[in-house]
Design an enzyme around this catalytic site. Structure first.
Site, PDB file in Angstrom:
ATOM      1  N   GLU A   1      60.293 -49.111  58.703  1.00 46.63           N
ATOM      2  CA  GLU A   1      59.971 -47.721  58.357  1.00 46.63           C
ATOM      3  C   GLU A   1      61.090 -47.102  57.527  1.00 46.63           C
ATOM      4  O   GLU A   1      60.848 -46.458  56.494  1.00 46.63           O
ATOM      5  CB  GLU A   1      59.760 -46.889  59.638  1.00 46.63           C
ATOM      6  CG  GLU A   1      58.519 -47.298  60.422  1.00 46.63           C
ATOM      7  CD  GLU A   1      58.420 -46.630  61.799  1.00 46.63           C
ATOM      8  OE1 GLU A   1      57.297 -46.387  62.229  1.00 46.63           O
ATOM      9  OE2 GLU A   1      59.463 -46.370  62.436  1.00 46.63           O
TER      10      GLU A   1
ATOM     11  N   ASP B   1      58.108 -43.405  58.771  1.00 44.42           N
ATOM     12  CA  ASP B   1      56.927 -43.439  59.630  1.00 44.42           C
ATOM     13  C   ASP B   1      55.767 -42.690  58.961  1.00 44.42           C
ATOM     14  O   ASP B   1      54.644 -43.188  58.894  1.00 44.42           O
ATOM     15  CB  ASP B   1      57.326 -42.793  60.967  1.00 44.42           C
ATOM     16  CG  ASP B   1      56.186 -42.719  61.949  1.00 44.42           C
ATOM     17  OD1 ASP B   1      55.971 -43.716  62.647  1.00 44.42           O
ATOM     18  OD2 ASP B   1      55.504 -41.680  61.996  1.00 44.42           O
TER      19      ASP B   1
HETATM   20 MN    MN Z   1      59.722 -46.261  64.669  1.00 38.92          MN
END
Ligand code: MN
Length: 233
Positions: A117, A45
């Protein structure tokens, strides 16, 4: 089994178990006693945040910070990560428990976005934490797409902004947001936020107040722009 993906990425994993971990949902990990992707997702992220902002700032030095922030809000959203993940056909690699798979969760937008991610964190770690390599791979795959989307005005505004524009135009009013509940342990909070305008109400859930508000606003935008609603007015 990952050969095709590695070819698309232009990267060969030294440790394929990291790649497998990036695709392993907690439900599967619990069944098989293996690692799951949550910590990779957490790191990924931030890596994606950084790479997207780096592209924005270097490609659009003339844009103001506020404009960049609006663009960023969309470019780091689940919807956009899901779109990028689809280009790599990531959903085909996700490992979930049979129950979750039968419930169709392999196609859940937020899980596909999580895996996207996690994948970038896996590459980062596997490469010996080589930031430049990760940036290069990501840029080669997506930089042009992102730049073109922005130049062509195809980047959506964040949903709260979009909703406010719709309600101002329709009723000269703003929607209101209210936190209804905060649940879960401190490391895994779930916020529920309601969005109301006129007699309409939607509820969004998310890992932060902001995320829950976006979700509620998104649902309200969908409601207000749906054909049945338009027709009934
Ligand atoms: Mn996520």
């Amino acid at each position: 089994m990952y050969r095709e993906l590695e070819e698309k990425l232009g990267y060969r994993f030294k440790d394929p178990s990291l790649l497998k971990q990036a695709f392993t949902h907690v439900s599967y990990a619990k069944e098989k006693g293996t690692k799951h992707y949550e910590n990779l997702e957490f790191l990924g992220d931030s890596i994606l945040n950084f790479m997207i902002v780096d592209i924005l700032v270097s490609e659009f030095p003339q844009k103001r910070e506020g404009t960049l922030a609006t663009l960023k809000a969309y470019l780091i959203s689940e919807d956009f990560f899901h779109e990028l993940a689809q280009e790599l056909q990531l959903s085909g690699y996700i490992l979930m428990s049979r129950g979750e798979t039968e419930r169709g969760h392999v196609n859940n937008i937020s899980i596909i976005s999580d895996v996207f991610e996690a994948l970038w964190a896996a590459i980062y770690i596997d490469s010996g934490r080589d930031c430049n390599l990760v940036k290069e791979l990501f840029g080669r795959l997506f930089r042009e797409k992102i730049v073109n989307m922005i130049k062509e005005g195809k980047v959506r505004k964040d949903f709260k902004t979009e909703l406010q524009e719709i309600t101002q135009k329709k009723w000269k009013e703003r929607p209101t947001y209210r936190v209804m509940s905060v649940e879960g342990p401190s490391h895994d909070r779930v916020f529920s936020v309601e969005c109301t305008i006129k007699e309409l109400r939607t509820v969004g859930r998310g890992k932060s107040k902001k995320q829950a508000e976006q979700e509620a606003a998104k649902k309200m935008v969908e409601l207000l722009t749906s054909f049945s609603f338009e027709a009934s007015r």
